[in-house]
Design a protein around this motif. Sequence first.
Motif, PDB file in Angstrom:
ATOM      1  N   PRO A  40      47.449  54.371  33.494  1.00  0.00           N
ATOM      2  CA  PRO A  40      46.868  53.025  33.444  1.00  0.00           C
ATOM      3  C   PRO A  40      45.871  52.861  32.312  1.00  0.00           C
ATOM      4  N   ILE A  41      45.816  51.662  31.752  1.00  0.00           N
ATOM      5  CA  ILE A  41      44.848  51.365  30.695  1.00  0.00           C
ATOM      6  C   ILE A  41      43.462  51.193  31.304  1.00  0.00           C
ATOM      7  N   LEU A  42      43.405  50.458  32.390  1.00  0.00           N
ATOM      8  CA  LEU A  42      42.142  50.199  33.077  1.00  0.00           C
ATOM      9  C   LEU A  42      41.899  51.310  34.086  1.00  0.00           C
ATOM     10  N   GLN A  43      40.882  52.116  33.837  1.00  0.00           N
ATOM     11  CA  GLN A  43      40.618  53.290  34.657  1.00  0.00           C
ATOM     12  C   GLN A  43      39.823  52.966  35.919  1.00  0.00           C
ATOM     13  N   THR A  44      39.156  51.826  35.939  1.00  0.00           N
ATOM     14  CA  THR A  44      38.333  51.448  37.089  1.00  0.00           C
ATOM     15  C   THR A  44      39.207  51.189  38.306  1.00  0.00           C
ATOM     16  N   ALA A  45      38.817  51.751  39.450  1.00  0.00           N
ATOM     17  CA  ALA A  45      39.569  51.547  40.690  1.00  0.00           C
ATOM     18  C   ALA A  45      39.418  50.092  41.158  1.00  0.00           C
ATOM     19  N   LEU A  46      40.526  49.468  41.539  1.00  0.00           N
ATOM     20  CA  LEU A  46      40.532  48.075  41.992  1.00  0.00           C
ATOM     21  C   LEU A  46      40.803  48.058  43.491  1.00  0.00           C
ATOM     22  N   SER A  47      39.825  47.588  44.261  1.00  0.00           N
ATOM     23  CA  SER A  47      39.914  47.687  45.719  1.00  0.00           C
ATOM     24  C   SER A  47      40.536  46.464  46.381  1.00  0.00           C
ATOM     25  N   THR A  48      40.564  45.320  45.689  1.00  0.00           N
ATOM     26  CA  THR A  48      41.109  44.113  46.300  1.00  0.00           C
ATOM     27  C   THR A  48      42.591  43.948  45.957  1.00  0.00           C
ATOM     28  N   TYR A  49      43.204  42.944  46.555  1.00  0.00           N
ATOM     29  CA  TYR A  49      44.627  42.692  46.330  1.00  0.00           C
ATOM     30  C   TYR A  49      44.844  41.948  45.007  1.00  0.00           C
ATOM     31  N   SER A  50      46.118  41.801  44.638  1.00  0.00           N
ATOM     32  CA  SER A  50      46.467  41.331  43.300  1.00  0.00           C
ATOM     33  C   SER A  50      46.683  39.827  43.191  1.00  0.00           C
ATOM     34  N   PHE A  51      47.204  39.199  44.228  1.00  0.00           N
ATOM     35  CA  PHE A  51      47.660  37.806  44.126  1.00  0.00           C
ATOM     36  C   PHE A  51      46.748  36.876  44.910  1.00  0.00           C
ATOM     37  N   PRO A  52      46.154  35.878  44.234  1.00  0.00           N
ATOM     38  CA  PRO A  52      46.149  35.568  42.792  1.00  0.00           C
ATOM     39  C   PRO A  52      44.960  36.241  42.093  1.00  0.00           C
ATOM     40  N   SER A  53      44.892  36.119  40.779  1.00  0.00           N
ATOM     41  CA  SER A  53      43.859  36.779  39.985  1.00  0.00           C
ATOM     42  C   SER A  53      42.506  36.082  40.120  1.00  0.00           C
TER      43      SER A  53
END
Length: 252
Positions: A150-163
């Motif tokens: 992945p380009i973005l190394q920061t962990a993302l805890s929320t869902y994707s849809f919508p931004s």
Amino acid sequence: MSLQEKNDMGMTTGWTTKLRRFVEARLSPEGELGLHMTVGVALMLVAIVVFHEIAEAVMGMQQITVIDLQVAQWFNQHAVPWITSCLLVVTHMHGVIGAITLAVLLGWYLHRKGASYWLFTLVITMPGVMFLNLLLKYIFVRARPSFDEPILQTALSTYSFPSGHTATSTALYGLLAAYLICQTAPGAWGKRIAIALGAFLMASLVGFSRIYLGAHYLSDVLAAMAESYGWLAICIAGVSTLRRRRHIRQTR
């Protein structure tokens, strides 16, 4: 002509007159619930339809999900270091803290200009769009894009849809554009178009940064823009109605 026929004709004429008056009131630029509310509701309905179509396609695993994966993989495999650095700045500037900071700055600007109704619009628009976006994330519970590197190394805890980044930036720049357009001369269409286009491009840049960095799919960004434009339209129309209603009461 019989009495019954006359009564029927009178009723038809009455309904026609009422309908004509209703339409005229909805299209009146000066009316309390006139053209501004009609346009606001129309834009909101269009936004709802667009969002629904995107959401239905995503949840139904239709062609758009294939395009989502193709776009996400392409950017992940063709990332350019200096573009990545620039878009990281853009995306971090429009995170939760960044969006709040920008909203506060805009609020300060509107306060300095004495635009109290626009300030009130900002106060209900930004928290509202953030809450709405979070609610939609937990309704659709779509997983974020996944990559081997992945380009973005920061962990993302929320869902994707919508931004969320796209939704808040669309609302923020859209509100600023609406205010600036209202301050321009009535005939300055070139300037108004430039302002609207600038706001759209800024929101699109934020959305693009999320796609490029692999934080969201293309459909996440498109749905967020639809969601945000719909919310912004009804907020501006609602506050405009409040302003007109108070003005009418004060002049009576």
